[in-house]
Motif scaffolding. Sequence first.
Motif, PDB file in Angstrom:
ATOM      1  N   ARG A  14      22.104  50.829  34.538  1.00 33.28           N
ATOM      2  CA  ARG A  14      22.658  50.697  35.886  1.00 33.28           C
ATOM      3  C   ARG A  14      23.710  49.609  35.821  1.00 33.28           C
ATOM      4  NH1 ARG A  14      20.788  53.651  39.722  1.00 33.28           N
ATOM      5  NH2 ARG A  14      18.721  54.518  39.578  1.00 33.28           N
ATOM      6  N   ALA A  15      24.895  49.949  36.256  1.00 29.43           N
ATOM      7  CA  ALA A  15      26.002  48.999  36.257  1.00 29.43           C
ATOM      8  C   ALA A  15      26.187  48.463  37.672  1.00 29.43           C
ATOM      9  CB  ALA A  15      27.282  49.670  35.784  1.00 29.43           C
ATOM     10  N   LEU A  64      36.215  55.279  24.266  1.00 29.20           N
ATOM     11  CA  LEU A  64      35.744  54.281  25.231  1.00 29.20           C
ATOM     12  C   LEU A  64      35.667  52.887  24.621  1.00 29.20           C
ATOM     13  CD1 LEU A  64      32.913  56.097  27.193  1.00 29.20           C
ATOM     14  CD2 LEU A  64      35.060  55.206  28.109  1.00 29.20           C
ATOM     15  N   SER A  65      35.156  52.789  23.405  1.00 27.68           N
ATOM     16  CA  SER A  65      35.011  51.466  22.793  1.00 27.68           C
ATOM     17  C   SER A  65      36.368  50.815  22.568  1.00 27.68           C
ATOM     18  CB  SER A  65      34.209  51.539  21.493  1.00 27.68           C
ATOM     19  OG  SER A  65      34.914  52.255  20.510  1.00 27.68           O
ATOM     20  N   GLU A  66      37.342  51.598  22.143  1.00 29.14           N
ATOM     21  CA  GLU A  66      38.673  51.030  21.937  1.00 29.14           C
ATOM     22  C   GLU A  66      39.349  50.691  23.256  1.00 29.14           C
ATOM     23  OE1 GLU A  66      41.040  53.266  19.199  1.00 29.14           O
ATOM     24  OE2 GLU A  66      39.495  53.226  17.664  1.00 29.14           O
ATOM     25  N   ALA A  67      39.130  51.505  24.276  1.00 33.68           N
ATOM     26  CA  ALA A  67      39.742  51.234  25.578  1.00 33.68           C
ATOM     27  C   ALA A  67      39.106  50.027  26.261  1.00 33.68           C
ATOM     28  CB  ALA A  67      39.619  52.467  26.468  1.00 33.68           C
ATOM     29  N   VAL A  68      37.783  49.947  26.243  1.00 34.17           N
ATOM     30  CA  VAL A  68      37.088  48.871  26.944  1.00 34.17           C
ATOM     31  C   VAL A  68      37.349  47.511  26.309  1.00 34.17           C
ATOM     32  CG1 VAL A  68      34.787  47.996  27.540  1.00 34.17           C
ATOM     33  CG2 VAL A  68      35.353  50.379  27.923  1.00 34.17           C
ATOM     34  N   VAL A  69      37.510  47.463  25.001  1.00 35.88           N
ATOM     35  CA  VAL A  69      37.762  46.182  24.339  1.00 35.88           C
ATOM     36  C   VAL A  69      39.062  45.546  24.838  1.00 35.88           C
ATOM     37  CG1 VAL A  69      39.023  46.886  22.251  1.00 35.88           C
ATOM     38  CG2 VAL A  69      37.375  45.023  22.143  1.00 35.88           C
ATOM     39  N   THR A  70      39.992  46.353  25.338  1.00 37.45           N
ATOM     40  CA  THR A  70      41.250  45.803  25.861  1.00 37.45           C
ATOM     41  C   THR A  70      41.034  45.050  27.173  1.00 37.45           C
ATOM     42  OG1 THR A  70      41.872  47.775  27.120  1.00 37.45           O
ATOM     43  CG2 THR A  70      42.580  47.673  24.808  1.00 37.45           C
ATOM     44  N   LEU A  71      39.862  45.237  27.800  1.00 33.90           N
ATOM     45  CA  LEU A  71      39.562  44.546  29.062  1.00 33.90           C
ATOM     46  C   LEU A  71      39.049  43.127  28.845  1.00 33.90           C
ATOM     47  CD1 LEU A  71      37.765  47.476  30.907  1.00 33.90           C
ATOM     48  CD2 LEU A  71      40.149  46.725  31.171  1.00 33.90           C
ATOM     49  N   GLY A  72      38.770  42.766  27.606  1.00 42.94           N
ATOM     50  CA  GLY A  72      38.256  41.428  27.310  1.00 42.94           C
ATOM     51  C   GLY A  72      36.752  41.439  27.142  1.00 42.94           C
ATOM     52  N   ASP A  73      36.159  40.255  27.199  1.00 44.34           N
ATOM     53  CA  ASP A  73      34.712  40.118  27.024  1.00 44.34           C
ATOM     54  C   ASP A  73      33.966  40.773  28.183  1.00 44.34           C
ATOM     55  OD1 ASP A  73      34.991  38.705  24.658  1.00 44.34           O
ATOM     56  OD2 ASP A  73      35.104  36.778  25.701  1.00 44.34           O
ATOM     57  N   PRO A  74      32.746  41.279  27.913  1.00 41.08           N
ATOM     58  CA  PRO A  74      31.971  41.892  28.993  1.00 41.08           C
ATOM     59  C   PRO A  74      31.543  40.842  30.011  1.00 41.08           C
ATOM     60  CG  PRO A  74      30.665  41.766  26.987  1.00 41.08           C
ATOM     61  CD  PRO A  74      32.044  41.316  26.638  1.00 41.08           C
ATOM     62  N   PRO A  75      31.355  41.238  31.269  1.00 41.49           N
ATOM     63  CA  PRO A  75      30.867  40.300  32.279  1.00 41.49           C
ATOM     64  C   PRO A  75      29.482  39.778  31.899  1.00 41.49           C
ATOM     65  CG  PRO A  75      31.491  42.401  33.272  1.00 41.49           C
ATOM     66  CD  PRO A  75      31.582  42.560  31.794  1.00 41.49           C
TER      67      PRO A  75
END
Length: 87
Positions: A14-15, A64-75
Motif C-alpha cells: 500500500r502506497a 520502472l526501476s530505471e525511471a524511478v531512480v531518476t526521481l531520487g531517493d525513496p521517501p
Amino acid sequence: MTTTPNARRFYRLRAPNGTAPDTAVSVRVDPDRPDPYPVYLAVGGGRRRMYLTADEAWTLWRCLSEAVVTLGDPPDNIHTTIRPAGR
C-alpha cells in the motif's frame, strides 16, 4: 509476501497518498500457470489489472526501476526491504 502450496506467490503493498486513500498494489506470480501469463499485476484495489508474460514482467521491472531512480531517493515512508508476510 504470501506463499501457497503450489509455488504461487502474492505480493501486496500500500502506497500512502497523503490525504487520499492509500493505493493498493498486488502482484501474483504463478510459475505453474498453464497459459503464458504467469504474472498478474493489480493497481488500485484490483480495478486495473494486467496479465504479463515473464518477459513482459522483466521488461516492466527494468523500465520502472530505471525511471524511478531518476526521481531520487525513496521517501522515508517507503521501505525497500522485503519481508515474508506475518513478520
